[in-house]
Design a protein around this motif. Structure first.
Motif, mmCIF file in Angstrom:
data_model
loop_
_atom_site.group_PDB
_atom_site.id
_atom_site.type_symbol
_atom_site.label_atom_id
_atom_site.label_comp_id
_atom_site.label_asym_id
_atom_site.label_seq_id
_atom_site.Cartn_x
_atom_site.Cartn_y
_atom_site.Cartn_z
ATOM 1 N N ASP A 113 -55.120 1.150 -12.616
ATOM 2 C CA ASP A 113 -55.831 0.020 -13.022
ATOM 3 C C ASP A 113 -56.437 -0.504 -12.428
ATOM 4 O OD1 ASP A 113 -54.664 0.416 -15.867
ATOM 5 O OD2 ASP A 113 -52.945 -0.713 -15.466
ATOM 6 N N ARG A 114 -56.023 -0.710 -11.016
ATOM 7 C CA ARG A 114 -56.743 -1.451 -10.067
ATOM 8 C C ARG A 114 -58.032 -0.549 -9.503
ATOM 9 N NH1 ARG A 114 -53.894 -3.572 -5.773
ATOM 10 N NH2 ARG A 114 -55.970 -4.164 -4.994
ATOM 11 N N LYS A 115 -57.868 0.902 -9.305
ATOM 12 C CA LYS A 115 -58.799 1.571 -9.016
ATOM 13 C C LYS A 115 -59.980 1.607 -9.927
ATOM 14 C CE LYS A 115 -58.221 6.048 -8.925
ATOM 15 N NZ LYS A 115 -57.220 7.414 -8.835
ATOM 16 N N ASN A 116 -59.446 1.794 -11.344
ATOM 17 C CA ASN A 116 -60.583 1.583 -12.423
ATOM 18 C C ASN A 116 -61.025 0.377 -12.762
ATOM 19 O OD1 ASN A 116 -60.316 4.598 -12.464
ATOM 20 N ND2 ASN A 116 -58.471 4.283 -13.663
ATOM 21 N N ASN A 117 -60.602 -0.635 -12.172
ATOM 22 C CA ASN A 117 -60.746 -2.051 -12.407
ATOM 23 C C ASN A 117 -60.654 -2.245 -13.920
ATOM 24 O OD1 ASN A 117 -61.892 -4.387 -11.723
ATOM 25 N ND2 ASN A 117 -63.975 -3.772 -11.948
ATOM 26 N N THR A 118 -59.513 -2.007 -14.438
ATOM 27 C CA THR A 118 -59.319 -2.260 -15.792
ATOM 28 C C THR A 118 -58.506 -3.459 -15.977
ATOM 29 O OG1 THR A 118 -57.774 -0.388 -15.615
ATOM 30 C CG2 THR A 118 -59.227 0.009 -17.517
ATOM 31 N N LEU A 119 -58.083 -4.135 -15.061
ATOM 32 C CA LEU A 119 -57.306 -5.192 -15.146
ATOM 33 C C LEU A 119 -58.149 -6.301 -16.047
ATOM 34 C CD1 LEU A 119 -55.566 -5.713 -11.787
ATOM 35 C CD2 LEU A 119 -54.724 -5.018 -13.995
ATOM 36 N N PRO A 120 -59.368 -6.636 -15.798
ATOM 37 C CA PRO A 120 -59.972 -7.713 -16.795
ATOM 38 C C PRO A 120 -59.861 -7.272 -17.948
ATOM 39 C CG PRO A 120 -61.347 -7.025 -14.824
ATOM 40 C CD PRO A 120 -60.406 -6.145 -14.700
ATOM 41 N N LEU A 121 -59.908 -5.934 -18.681
ATOM 42 C CA LEU A 121 -59.383 -5.708 -19.974
ATOM 43 C C LEU A 121 -58.269 -6.151 -20.466
ATOM 44 C CD1 LEU A 121 -61.638 -2.529 -20.244
ATOM 45 C CD2 LEU A 121 -62.172 -4.810 -20.266
ATOM 46 N N TYR A 122 -57.220 -5.967 -19.513
ATOM 47 C CA TYR A 122 -55.943 -6.132 -19.731
ATOM 48 C C TYR A 122 -55.657 -7.950 -20.040
ATOM 49 C CZ TYR A 122 -54.365 -1.446 -19.461
ATOM 50 O OH TYR A 122 -54.130 -0.210 -19.836
ATOM 51 N N PHE A 123 -56.206 -8.583 -18.870
ATOM 52 C CA PHE A 123 -55.873 -9.968 -18.788
ATOM 53 C C PHE A 123 -56.934 -10.564 -19.854
ATOM 54 C CE2 PHE A 123 -54.265 -8.871 -14.120
ATOM 55 C CZ PHE A 123 -53.178 -8.669 -14.795
ATOM 56 N N SER A 124 -57.707 -9.920 -20.427
ATOM 57 C CA SER A 124 -58.670 -10.698 -21.427
ATOM 58 C C SER A 124 -57.950 -10.718 -22.757
ATOM 59 C CB SER A 124 -59.958 -10.241 -21.244
ATOM 60 O OG SER A 124 -60.223 -9.219 -21.544
ATOM 61 N N ARG A 125 -56.849 -10.066 -22.951
ATOM 62 C CA ARG A 125 -55.845 -10.059 -23.941
ATOM 63 C C ARG A 125 -54.718 -10.914 -23.764
ATOM 64 N NH1 ARG A 125 -59.120 -5.759 -24.202
ATOM 65 N NH2 ARG A 125 -59.491 -5.066 -26.440
ATOM 66 N N PRO A 126 -54.000 -11.174 -25.010
ATOM 67 C CA PRO A 126 -53.151 -12.188 -25.253
ATOM 68 C C PRO A 126 -51.655 -11.898 -24.347
ATOM 69 C CG PRO A 126 -53.224 -11.157 -27.354
ATOM 70 C CD PRO A 126 -54.433 -10.508 -26.550
#
Lengths: 306, 320
Positions: A113-126
């Motif tokens: 999740d960090r390597k692909n930078n997916t965290l913003p997609l998770y943390f923009s959810r509830p």
């Protein structure tokens, strides 16, 4: 769902094949955490992914089960009294397998999740940041249960079936069930938290893997060497600070199986006896190690910039 | 669309101070519903503003409200109702678009079956068909941008935050993306806040715009108000434009040469003034014996905003 009729057919001929508005239920935070937990758990076993992750996960789980399978198989042939491996020794026997599993999966679970930078997609959810961590820890701990709880239960069932007087044996040994549950849970949560806390400090898989191996496996070898040359006091300190020692010692304590023979040159069980500490200290040490790792993990994720 | 009195976004003295730089300096503003362009040069604070509105970054001081919820304390409620498409790459490589969008739909609270249905619909909506079963790792930039849009849209949000949605797209892909954004905003009642450093994009899809520069609000208003008819006639003649300019000045009309175009200023914006001036121009051109190429009333473009009061921006083709 209600707006089916409103789906525009006229404009944007190519793409508009049915975007609809949605006014059905939205299940909120707990459901979101559970979804992340389920996906992470599936990922751990390579489900929905390629062949290699599946082979790796199921392969390691199978190796961890082998001693239990032998116990059941030989027990069936040899009958009561044959014990290939006892409950309190089990984690020590398969320790390297568990540690390899943690090392491989922890870097996958948080590193990708960090390597692909997916965290913003998770943390923009509830969900909140701690929720993410919670789901990942729970997923890894659950996966680890199949390497800790499952073989222990298999050994138990094997011994029971091999007993000549089944119900009598069960009456004598039923307390082992909670011991199995408690020791497996403590070990799985401890390893999951420590493994993830270390893996989340790097996005490089090889780096994460070696760091986790160092913390959970090489540390045991290192401490083993130290204990051999230290007096009981310092040896105890070194062992209390080492996750592998705390995990195994806590298991001996739970199964009431700390040997009487104290030998700092001997096996881990003998070294634990050499430290000569009250049993609860080992459980406190394990919980404390877990708490410290959890603290750093939470702090890490609260500080992650998106 | 929510047409209530409540604005889409309300900011009051919003400030974000990073250790080194001030990203936002006291923004106070109300953003109306609709498709809103967030314009400004790179580093103006557009991405920071979006992250504050999502509750992902805490403001140093001031307040931000999204859909009536406070961004600092009610981030969860906001994030249930909005979708976010970040500027940079943010997709896993080893999952298919379908798997990933289903997963994120569930993270947004959609029940499992609904998540599957809507993921398929939304991916079709953004123009991904059979490709959606392949691993994202093999996608082109254009396809990845579509997946990013789909994940922001899959739970049918009230408001979409799109951070530079056309980043890295070729001209065709850019047009597709803009068309998609426009349709999403107009046909489905989803408000959009879209950042871009390209004014042409904002002009073509947005109803209103917010311009921030160096963390400060410089302009806000309806796009039409910035792109309406100007009070200048643009005249193009085959040769000797100076002759026409001096003839206009002799008639007490302001005029100047700008490249091959002569800009002739109207006394006011009325149609009669336009017609009178037009007649004067045509008569003068005929009188001077110049070949007339064209004469037309000029339109404002968003670029004029910068031409007027920001000399730094001029000469910078289309970007702010």
């Amino acid at each position: 769902m209600a707006n089916l009729d409103q789906a525009p057919q006229s404009r944007g001929v190519v793409y508009d094949l049915g975007y609809r508005n949605y006014d059905g239920p939205r299940l909120g935070r707990r459901y979101a955490i559970r979804s992340l937990y389920v996906l992470s758990l599936r990922n751990t076993f390579g489900l929905g992914r390629g062949t290699l992750p599946k082979v790796l996960a199921f392969g390691l789980a199978l190796v961890a089960l082998l001693p239990a399978i032998f116990t059941v198989a030989f027990g069936a042939v040899a009958g009561e009294g044959f014990e290939f491996v006892e409950h309190h020794e089990y984690f020590g026997l398969i320790q390297i397998v568990i540690v390899l599993f943690v090392a491989a999966m922890a870097s996958d679970l948080v590193g990708n999740d960090r390597k692909n930078n997916t965290l913003p997609l998770y943390f923009s959810r509830p969900i909140e940041r701690d929720d993410y961590l919670l789901a990942k820890i729970a997923a890894l701990a659950t996966a680890l249960m199949s390497l800790t709880l499952l073989p222990q239960l298999l050994v138990f069932v094997g011994n029971w079936l091999g007993a000549t007087d089944g119900s009598g044996w069960l009456g004598d040994n039923i307390s082992d069930v909670w011991r199995i549950g408690a020791s497996s849970t403590l070990a799985s949560v401890q390893l999951a938290v420590i493994g993830l806390a270390i893996a989340m400090f790097t996005t490089r898989r090889a780096f994460a893997l070696t760091s986790v191996l160092a913390a959970l496996w090489f540390s045991v070898v290192f401490t083993g060497g130290l204990v051999a040359v230290l007096g009981p006091g310092w040896a105890a300190v070194a062992m209390l600070a080492t996750p592998g020692y705390a995990m195994n010692a806590a298991t001996y304590v739970i199964f009431d199986a700390v040997p009487a023979r104290a030998d700092r040159m001997g096996e881990m069980a003998d070294q634990v006896a050499y430290a000569d500490l009250p049993g609860w200290t080992w459980i406190v040490a394990l919980v404390a190690q877990t708490a410290v790792a959890l603290f750093f993990a939470i702090r890490r994720y609260r500080k992650v910039t998106l | 669309m929510n047409t209530g009195a409540q604005p889409l976004v309300r900011l009051s003295s919003l400030t974000k101070q990073y250790p080194e730089v001030a990203a936002l300096r006291g923004l106070t503003l109300e953003v109306p519903h609709g498709v809103v362009g967030l314009v400004g040069p790179n580093g103006a604070g557009k991405s920071t503003l979006m992250k504050i509105l999502l509750g992902l970054v805490e403001p140093t001081s001031g307040t931000a409200e999204v859909l009536g919820f406070d961004a600092k304390t009610e981030g969860l409620r906001i994030r249930e109702r909005v979708g976010y498409m970040p500027e940079h790459d943010c997709l896993p490589t080893d999952l298919s678009a379908t798997q990933f969008v289903i997963h994120l739909a569930r993270m947004s609270g959609l029940p499992a079956t609904v998540a599957r249905e809507r993921a398929a619909e939304t991916l079709r909506h953004v123009g991904l068909f059979e490709e959606r079963y392949r691993h994202i790792g093999g996608y082109s930039t254009g396809m990845k941008q579509r997946v990013k849009l789909a994940q922001a849209l899959v739970h049918d949000p009230k408001l979409l935050f799109l951070d530079e949605p056309t980043n890295g797209l070729d001209p065709d892909g850019r047009d597709d993306m803009l068309g998609l954004i426009e349709r999403t905003g107009t046909d489905f009642g989803i408000s959009v806040i879209m950042s871009s450093h390209l004014l042409g994009e904002i002009e073509s899809v947005c109803d209103s715009l917010v311009l921030i520069e160096e963390g400060k609000l410089t302009r806000v208003g309806a796009v039409a108000q910035f792109t309406g008819l100007g009070n200048v006639l643009a005249v193009e003649v085959g040769r000797d434009p100076e002759l026409l300019v001096s003839r206009m000045i002799a008639h007490d009309v302001n005029a100047r040469v700008d490249g091959r175009i002569i800009e002739v200023e109207m006394p006011d914006e009325s149609a009669t003034a336009e017609a009178a001036l037009m007649r004067l121009v045509v008569d003068s051109v005929v009188d001077l014996g110049l070949p007339l190429v064209r004469v037309a009333r000029q339109r404002h473009t968003l670029r004029d905003m910068f031409r007027n009061d920001d000399p730094r921006a001029s000469g910078n083709e289309e970007a702010v």
